[in-house]
Write an enzyme that holds these catalytic residues in place. Structure first.
Site, PDB file in Angstrom:
ATOM      1  N   LYS A  34     118.513  16.885  10.909  1.00  9.74           N
ATOM      2  CA  LYS A  34     119.480  16.581  11.972  1.00  9.74           C
ATOM      3  C   LYS A  34     120.296  17.819  12.351  1.00  9.74           C
ATOM      4  CE  LYS A  34     119.807  11.732  10.563  1.00  9.74           C
ATOM      5  NZ  LYS A  34     118.525  11.500  11.150  1.00  9.74           N
ATOM      6  N   CYS A  35     119.603  18.924  12.491  1.00  5.03           N
ATOM      7  CA  CYS A  35     120.237  20.219  12.754  1.00  5.03           C
ATOM      8  C   CYS A  35     119.788  20.729  14.114  1.00  5.03           C
ATOM      9  CB  CYS A  35     119.798  21.189  11.645  1.00  5.03           C
ATOM     10  SG  CYS A  35     120.308  22.900  11.851  1.00  5.03           S
ATOM     11  N   GLY A  36     120.602  21.554  14.727  1.00 17.84           N
ATOM     12  CA  GLY A  36     120.214  22.167  15.990  1.00 17.84           C
ATOM     13  C   GLY A  36     118.954  23.010  15.872  1.00 17.84           C
TER      14      GLY A  36
END
Length: 158
Positions: A34-36
């Protein structure tokens, strides 16, 4: 001591000896779902598919230490990687990469290739490139796109 002295915990229990990767070029990455930078999974998979037949491996180590961006359990992480990015390279058990509970593999990687100001991992998708002899040859920031490592990987593959 070298990288081949370590074992990585597997999501379902047990461990994977890194000695099994002796003679291969390996890219070790701390990952998060759930990271950029999570879309980098696609480029990591592309590199793996492009070079695996020449002796290249990608090893992903999920980590929840940065913005709680890897909250899932082993099954959730595996499903996400498979369904979202069709990941076929090994995804190890979730670990810590910094602090007193940091996985020994990452303690070793950081001791061999320090960051700019400190050895600490700054964020998800920090990458360590390892040559066929187990020597850590370079460390790359999360902002470095995996495909930008293709030339370096090709040179190490020979």
């Amino acid at each position: 001591m070298d990288l081949y002295d370590f074992s990585a915990a597997l999501p379902g229990g047990g461990s994977q000896s890194l000695a099994d990767y002796r003679g291969k070029v390996v890219l070790i990455v701390n990952t998060a779902s759930k990271c950029g930078f999570t879309p980098q999974y696609a480029e990591l998979e592309q590199l793996y598919r492009d070079y695996k037949d020449r002796g290249f491996e990608v090893l992903a180590f999920p980590c929840n230490q940065f913005g709680a961006q890897e909250p899932g359990d082993a099954a959730e992480i595996a499903n996400f990687c498979s369904l979202t990015y069709d990941v076929s390279f090994p995804v190890m058990a979730k670990i810590d990469v910094n602090g007193s509970d940091a996985d020994p593999i990452f303690k070793y990687l950081k001791s061999e290739q320090s960051g700019i100001l400190t050895s600490a991992i700054k964020w998800n998708f920090t990458k360590f490139l390892v040559d066929r002899d187990g020597k850590i040859v370079s460390r790359h920031a999360p902002t470095t796109k995996p495909l930008d490592l293709a030339k370096e990987i090709e040179a190490l593959l020979g």
